[in-house]
Design a protein around this motif. Structure first.
Motif, PDB file in Angstrom:
ATOM      1  N   ALA A 213     -28.756 -31.549 -33.928  1.00 61.23           N
ATOM      2  CA  ALA A 213     -27.535 -32.013 -33.250  1.00 61.23           C
ATOM      3  C   ALA A 213     -27.504 -33.532 -33.227  1.00 61.23           C
ATOM      4  CB  ALA A 213     -27.496 -31.478 -31.832  1.00 61.23           C
ATOM      5  N   ALA A 214     -28.680 -34.139 -33.074  1.00 60.93           N
ATOM      6  CA  ALA A 214     -28.728 -35.597 -33.031  1.00 60.93           C
ATOM      7  C   ALA A 214     -28.265 -36.190 -34.361  1.00 60.93           C
ATOM      8  CB  ALA A 214     -30.143 -36.058 -32.712  1.00 60.93           C
ATOM      9  N   THR A 215     -28.599 -35.518 -35.465  1.00 60.10           N
ATOM     10  CA  THR A 215     -28.154 -36.008 -36.774  1.00 60.10           C
ATOM     11  C   THR A 215     -26.638 -36.010 -36.841  1.00 60.10           C
ATOM     12  OG1 THR A 215     -30.008 -34.709 -37.629  1.00 60.10           O
ATOM     13  CG2 THR A 215     -28.568 -35.753 -39.256  1.00 60.10           C
ATOM     14  N   VAL A 216     -26.033 -34.919 -36.359  1.00 60.83           N
ATOM     15  CA  VAL A 216     -24.581 -34.823 -36.433  1.00 60.83           C
ATOM     16  C   VAL A 216     -23.926 -35.884 -35.544  1.00 60.83           C
ATOM     17  CG1 VAL A 216     -22.585 -33.309 -36.199  1.00 60.83           C
ATOM     18  CG2 VAL A 216     -24.770 -32.365 -36.922  1.00 60.83           C
ATOM     19  N   LEU A 217     -24.462 -36.061 -34.346  1.00 63.61           N
ATOM     20  CA  LEU A 217     -23.885 -37.088 -33.460  1.00 63.61           C
ATOM     21  C   LEU A 217     -24.034 -38.474 -34.085  1.00 63.61           C
ATOM     22  CD1 LEU A 217     -22.593 -37.882 -30.726  1.00 63.61           C
ATOM     23  CD2 LEU A 217     -24.887 -38.187 -29.831  1.00 63.61           C
ATOM     24  N   THR A 218     -25.180 -38.715 -34.700  1.00 64.04           N
ATOM     25  CA  THR A 218     -25.395 -40.014 -35.334  1.00 64.04           C
ATOM     26  C   THR A 218     -24.420 -40.216 -36.488  1.00 64.04           C
ATOM     27  OG1 THR A 218     -27.714 -39.776 -34.747  1.00 64.04           O
ATOM     28  CG2 THR A 218     -27.175 -41.503 -36.308  1.00 64.04           C
ATOM     29  N   ALA A 219     -24.183 -39.156 -37.265  1.00 60.44           N
ATOM     30  CA  ALA A 219     -23.238 -39.261 -38.383  1.00 60.44           C
ATOM     31  C   ALA A 219     -21.829 -39.529 -37.863  1.00 60.44           C
ATOM     32  CB  ALA A 219     -23.264 -37.984 -39.209  1.00 60.44           C
ATOM     33  N   LEU A 220     -21.474 -38.828 -36.784  1.00 60.23           N
ATOM     34  CA  LEU A 220     -20.170 -39.045 -36.165  1.00 60.23           C
ATOM     35  C   LEU A 220     -20.020 -40.487 -35.692  1.00 60.23           C
ATOM     36  CD1 LEU A 220     -19.513 -36.109 -33.712  1.00 60.23           C
ATOM     37  CD2 LEU A 220     -17.875 -37.172 -35.232  1.00 60.23           C
ATOM     38  N   GLY A 221     -21.027 -40.930 -34.959  1.00 61.19           N
ATOM     39  CA  GLY A 221     -20.989 -42.290 -34.427  1.00 61.19           C
ATOM     40  C   GLY A 221     -20.906 -43.303 -35.554  1.00 61.19           C
ATOM     41  N   GLN A 222     -21.674 -43.050 -36.616  1.00 61.39           N
ATOM     42  CA  GLN A 222     -21.648 -43.974 -37.745  1.00 61.39           C
ATOM     43  C   GLN A 222     -20.268 -43.980 -38.409  1.00 61.39           C
ATOM     44  OE1 GLN A 222     -23.405 -46.385 -38.894  1.00 61.39           O
ATOM     45  NE2 GLN A 222     -22.317 -46.661 -40.832  1.00 61.39           N
ATOM     46  N   ALA A 223     -19.656 -42.801 -38.537  1.00 62.64           N
ATOM     47  CA  ALA A 223     -18.322 -42.736 -39.149  1.00 62.64           C
ATOM     48  C   ALA A 223     -17.328 -43.548 -38.313  1.00 62.64           C
ATOM     49  CB  ALA A 223     -17.860 -41.290 -39.272  1.00 62.64           C
ATOM     50  N   PHE A 224     -17.367 -43.396 -36.997  1.00 60.36           N
ATOM     51  CA  PHE A 224     -16.456 -44.151 -36.140  1.00 60.36           C
ATOM     52  C   PHE A 224     -16.755 -45.642 -36.213  1.00 60.36           C
ATOM     53  CE2 PHE A 224     -15.237 -40.598 -32.924  1.00 60.36           C
ATOM     54  CZ  PHE A 224     -14.761 -39.861 -33.987  1.00 60.36           C
ATOM     55  N   PHE A 225     -18.041 -45.950 -36.194  1.00 62.77           N
ATOM     56  CA  PHE A 225     -18.428 -47.360 -36.250  1.00 62.77           C
ATOM     57  C   PHE A 225     -17.923 -47.982 -37.543  1.00 62.77           C
ATOM     58  CE2 PHE A 225     -21.094 -51.015 -36.932  1.00 62.77           C
ATOM     59  CZ  PHE A 225     -21.276 -51.527 -35.662  1.00 62.77           C
ATOM     60  N   SER A 226     -18.167 -47.291 -38.637  1.00 63.08           N
ATOM     61  CA  SER A 226     -17.812 -47.853 -39.933  1.00 63.08           C
ATOM     62  C   SER A 226     -16.301 -47.983 -40.096  1.00 63.08           C
ATOM     63  CB  SER A 226     -18.397 -46.976 -41.033  1.00 63.08           C
ATOM     64  OG  SER A 226     -18.255 -47.605 -42.264  1.00 63.08           O
ATOM     65  N   LEU A 227     -15.554 -47.018 -39.579  1.00 62.90           N
ATOM     66  CA  LEU A 227     -14.099 -47.067 -39.730  1.00 62.90           C
ATOM     67  C   LEU A 227     -13.434 -47.873 -38.610  1.00 62.90           C
ATOM     68  CD1 LEU A 227     -13.529 -43.336 -40.745  1.00 62.90           C
ATOM     69  CD2 LEU A 227     -13.318 -45.309 -42.242  1.00 62.90           C
ATOM     70  N   SER A 228     -14.217 -48.451 -37.725  1.00 62.13           N
ATOM     71  CA  SER A 228     -13.692 -49.210 -36.571  1.00 62.13           C
ATOM     72  C   SER A 228     -12.812 -48.347 -35.676  1.00 62.13           C
ATOM     73  CB  SER A 228     -12.862 -50.426 -37.012  1.00 62.13           C
ATOM     74  OG  SER A 228     -13.579 -51.271 -37.831  1.00 62.13           O
ATOM     75  N   LEU A 229     -13.260 -47.134 -35.380  1.00 64.08           N
ATOM     76  CA  LEU A 229     -12.418 -46.240 -34.580  1.00 64.08           C
ATOM     77  C   LEU A 229     -12.950 -46.053 -33.166  1.00 64.08           C
ATOM     78  CD1 LEU A 229     -11.661 -43.450 -37.169  1.00 64.08           C
ATOM     79  CD2 LEU A 229     -10.136 -45.251 -36.367  1.00 64.08           C
ATOM     80  N   GLY A 230     -12.066 -45.587 -32.294  1.00 66.22           N
ATOM     81  CA  GLY A 230     -12.497 -45.168 -30.972  1.00 66.22           C
ATOM     82  C   GLY A 230     -12.405 -46.225 -29.891  1.00 66.22           C
ATOM     83  N   ILE A 231     -12.176 -47.481 -30.280  1.00 60.64           N
ATOM     84  CA  ILE A 231     -12.156 -48.501 -29.241  1.00 60.64           C
ATOM     85  C   ILE A 231     -10.908 -49.380 -29.301  1.00 60.64           C
ATOM     86  CG2 ILE A 231     -14.663 -48.578 -29.234  1.00 60.64           C
ATOM     87  CD1 ILE A 231     -14.311 -51.457 -30.407  1.00 60.64           C
ATOM     88  N   GLY A 232      -9.900 -48.915 -30.032  1.00 60.09           N
ATOM     89  CA  GLY A 232      -8.645 -49.653 -30.009  1.00 60.09           C
ATOM     90  C   GLY A 232      -8.539 -50.846 -30.955  1.00 60.09           C
ATOM     91  N   THR A 233      -9.496 -50.996 -31.866  1.00 57.05           N
ATOM     92  CA  THR A 233      -9.353 -52.060 -32.869  1.00 57.05           C
ATOM     93  C   THR A 233      -8.145 -51.775 -33.742  1.00 57.05           C
ATOM     94  OG1 THR A 233     -11.750 -52.086 -33.024  1.00 57.05           O
ATOM     95  CG2 THR A 233     -10.570 -53.342 -34.656  1.00 57.05           C
ATOM     96  N   MET A 234      -8.036 -50.524 -34.168  1.00 59.87           N
ATOM     97  CA  MET A 234      -6.925 -50.176 -35.055  1.00 59.87           C
ATOM     98  C   MET A 234      -5.602 -50.133 -34.280  1.00 59.87           C
ATOM     99  SD  MET A 234      -8.109 -50.285 -37.944  1.00 59.87           S
ATOM    100  CE  MET A 234      -9.556 -50.082 -38.978  1.00 59.87           C
ATOM    101  N   VAL A 235      -5.673 -49.844 -32.980  1.00 56.61           N
ATOM    102  CA  VAL A 235      -4.470 -49.930 -32.141  1.00 56.61           C
ATOM    103  C   VAL A 235      -3.997 -51.384 -32.135  1.00 56.61           C
ATOM    104  CG1 VAL A 235      -3.579 -49.732 -29.777  1.00 56.61           C
ATOM    105  CG2 VAL A 235      -5.163 -48.011 -30.653  1.00 56.61           C
ATOM    106  N   THR A 236      -4.941 -52.289 -31.896  1.00 61.84           N
ATOM    107  CA  THR A 236      -4.600 -53.698 -31.823  1.00 61.84           C
ATOM    108  C   THR A 236      -4.043 -54.204 -33.155  1.00 61.84           C
ATOM    109  OG1 THR A 236      -6.399 -53.978 -30.251  1.00 61.84           O
ATOM    110  CG2 THR A 236      -5.516 -55.979 -31.229  1.00 61.84           C
ATOM    111  N   TYR A 237      -4.711 -53.865 -34.254  1.00 59.92           N
ATOM    112  CA  TYR A 237      -4.227 -54.341 -35.556  1.00 59.92           C
ATOM    113  C   TYR A 237      -2.863 -53.747 -35.898  1.00 59.92           C
ATOM    114  CZ  TYR A 237      -7.955 -57.315 -37.339  1.00 59.92           C
ATOM    115  OH  TYR A 237      -8.805 -58.364 -37.560  1.00 59.92           O
ATOM    116  N   ALA A 238      -2.689 -52.449 -35.603  1.00 60.67           N
ATOM    117  CA  ALA A 238      -1.414 -51.814 -35.952  1.00 60.67           C
ATOM    118  C   ALA A 238      -0.270 -52.376 -35.115  1.00 60.67           C
ATOM    119  CB  ALA A 238      -1.506 -50.307 -35.767  1.00 60.67           C
TER     120      ALA A 238
END
Ligand code: TRP
Length: 448
Positions: A213-238
Motif C-alpha cells: 500500500a505504501a508503494t501505491v501511496l508513494t506513486a500517487l503522491g509522486q504523480a501529484f507532485f510531478s503534475l503540480s496537482l492538489g494544491i491549487g497551482t493549476m487553479v492559480t495558473y488557469a
C-alpha cells in the motif's frame, strides 16, 4: 479584484508551456528516479503511469476549470464557488509553502552543481564512492548550500516581481524544449554504458511482488507532485488562461510532456546507476551521485554537465515560480497587500524555512520529527499527505459540488468544443478518484 484587471497569458502554446513549466521540474528529474529506485523500479513505473492517467489527468482538468471559472487565487477560487470549501485553498497555500521549504534547498544544490561543472570540479573525481562523499560533504556544509539556495530564491523572486506575462511566460518558452533535447542525448549515452541494459530492465520490468500500500501511496503522491496537482497551482495558473484556451488539450499535453520527461530521466539514471555500481535506493542523493558519473564517461564532459545543470536549474526555477505565485497572489488578493509586498513576504518566509531545512541535513541532524529530519519531513508531509488530501477534496468538490453547467462551460469553452468523454470524466472524479485515494490512505494507516 475585478477580472478585467487581471493579466492573461498569450497564445495557445503559452498555456501549455507555463503549465508544463510548473510540472516539469526537480520532481521529474531528481525525485522520480530516486522514489522509483526506492520502490522497486518497474512495478512502481507501471503504478505511477496508471495514477497519472486515472487520477492526474482528470484532476488537472478539474483544477484548470476551477481557476478559469473564477479568475482568483486558490483560496479565493474555492471560496467564490462555495464558501465552505475555501479550506481547500488554504491546504494549497500551506502545502506550497512547505514544498518550497525543501524544493528551494534542492534547487540550490543544482545551482551549486552547475557552478562546479563550469569550474571543472565535478569531473575531478572518478568513482561512485568519491561522488557520494563529495555530495555528503556538500549538503552537510552549514553555509554553502544556504548561499546557493538564497541565490536561487532571489532568482525566483526576480521573475515573480517581473510579473506573470514577462517573467513566467518568456522563461518557459525557450528552455523547456532545450531540456527535452539534452535529456534524449543523455538517455542514449546512458544506455550505451557497459551494464546499461541491466538498469533498463530494473526500470522497465515490473516485479509486483514488492508492491505494498505504501508503494501505491508513494506513486500517487509522486504523480501529484510531478503534475503540480492538489494544491491549487493549476487553479492559480488557469486563472490567467484566456477564454479560448482548450483546457482538455492543455491538460493532455502537459501530462504527456511531464510523464515523458520523468521516464526519460529514468532511462538516463538507471542504466548509469547499474553501470557505475550505485544502489538504486540511495534516496535523494541518487541523481547527484549518478549524473557526474555519466558525464565523466562522456567526451567534453564539462560542456555536457554545465548545460545539463543549467537546464535543471531552469526547470526548477519554472516550478518554484509556480509555487511562489500560489502564495504571492493569495496574499495579494486576500490580504490586500501590494503584489510587491506579497512577493517579499513569501520570499522571506520561504527563505527562513529553506535555511532550516538545509541545516537539518547537517548541523541540526539530530532534530527529528517522527524519526525524520526537517527536510525529509517536509517532503513526506506534502507529497504523501497534503497533496493526496488536496486531490481527494478537489475531486469531491468538482465532481459533486461544482455546478455541472459551470464545469461544462469551462471544459467546452461555452459549448464550442466537444466533450465526448464527459461521462467517463465525471465518473472518474465522482467515484474512482476519491475511492482510490481514500482506500490507499486508510490502507497506509494500517486500517485494513
Ligand atoms: N511539479 C513540480 C516538479 O515536478 C513541482 C511543483 C510545482 C509542485 N508546483 C507544485 C508540486 C504543486 C506539487 C504541487 O518539480
Amino acid at each position: 479584484m475585478k477580472q478585467s484587471q487581471r493579466v492573461t497569458l498569450g497564445g495557445k502554446l503559452s498555456a501549455v508551456l507555463v503549465a508544463a513549466g510548473s510540472s516539469v521540474g526537480l520532481g521529474n528529474i531528481w525525485r522520480f528516479p530516486y522514489v522509483a529506485g526506492d520502490n522497486g523500479g518497474g512495478a512502481f513505473l507501471a503504478i505511477y503511469m496508471l495514477c497519472v492517467l486515472i487520477l492526474g489527468l482528470p484532476l488537472m482538468i478539474a483544477e484548470f476549470s476551477v481557476g478559469r471559472a473564477t479568475h482568483r487565487n486558490a483560496v479565493g477560487a474555492y471560496r467564490t464557488l462555495d464558501r465552505k470549501w475555501s479550506f481547500l485553498g488554504y491546504n494549497g497555500v500551506l502545502a506550497a509553502f512547505l514544498i518550497l521549504g525543501f524544493y528551494f534547498v534542492v534547487s540550490g544544490w543544482t545551482a551549486e552543481y552547475m557552478v562546479h561543472s563550469v569550474t571543472g570540479e565535478l569531473t575531478r573525481y572518478t568513482t561512485a564512492v568519491e561522488y557520494t562523499a563529495m555530495f555528503d560533504r556538500f549538503i552537510r556544509n552549514p553555509w554553502r548550500p544556504i548561499l546557493y539556495t538564497s541565490l536561487f530564491i532571489a532568482a525566483t523572486h526576480f521573475v515573480i516581481a517581473m510579473g506573470v506575462q514577462k517573467g513566467i511566460e518568456r522563461s518557459a518558452k525557450v528552455l523547456m524544449p532545450m531540456l527535452f533535447i539534452i535529456l534524449i542525448a543523455l538517455a542514449i549515452h546512458s544506455l550505451l554504458m557497459p551494464g546499461g541494459t541491466e538498469g533498463l530492465k530494473f526500470f522497465l520490468q515490473p516485479d509486483f511482488s514488492k508492491v505494498t500500500a505504501a508503494t501505491v501511496l508513494t506513486a500517487l503522491g509522486q504523480a501529484f507532485f510531478s503534475l503540480s496537482l492538489g494544491i491549487g497551482t493549476m487553479v492559480t495558473y488557469a486563472s490567467y488562461f484566456k477564454a479560448e484556451t482548450d483546457l482538455r488539450h492543455t491538460a493532455f499535453h502537459v501530462t504527456i510532456l511531464d510523464t515523458t520527461v520523468a521516464v526519460l530521466a529514468g532511462i538516463v539514471i538507471f542504466p548509469a546507476v547499474f553501470s557505475v555500481g550505485i544502489e538504486p535506493s540511495s534516496g535523494p542523493s541518487l541523481v547527484f551521485i549518478t549524473l557526474p558519473g555519466i558525464f565523466n564517461s562522456m567526451p567534453l564532459s564539462m560542456v555536457w554537465s554545465s548545460i545539463f545543470f543549467l537546464l535543471l536549474v531552469v526547470a526548477a526555477l519554472t516550478s518554484t515560480i509556480s509555487l511562489h505565485e500560489v502564495i504571492t497572489v493569495y496574499l495579494h488578493e486576500e490580504w490586500h497587500m501590494s503584489r510587491r509586498g506579497a512577493a517579499w513576504t513569501t520570499t522571506g518566509g520561504t527563505m527562513a524555512l529553506a535555511a532550516l531545512a538545509s541545516l537539518s541535513l547537517g548541523l541540526f541532524d539530530s532534530w527529528r520529527i517522527c524519526g525524520l529530519n526537517l527536510f525529509d519531513s517536509l517532503d513526506y508531509l506534502t507529497a504523501n499527505i497534503l497533496l493526496p488530501a488536496g486531490g481527494f477534496f478537489t475531486s469531491i468538490f468538482v465532481g459533486w459540488r461544482m455546478e455541472r453547467k459551470a464545469l461544462q462551460a469551462q471544459i467546452t469553452n461555452d459549448g464550442k468544443l466537444p466533450f465526448r468523454i464527459e461521462r467517463l470524466f465525471r465518473f472518474l472524479l465522482r467515484y474512482v478518484c476519491p475511492a482510490i485515494l481514500l482506500l490507499v490512505f486508510l490502507d497506509n494507516m494500517g486500517i485494513f
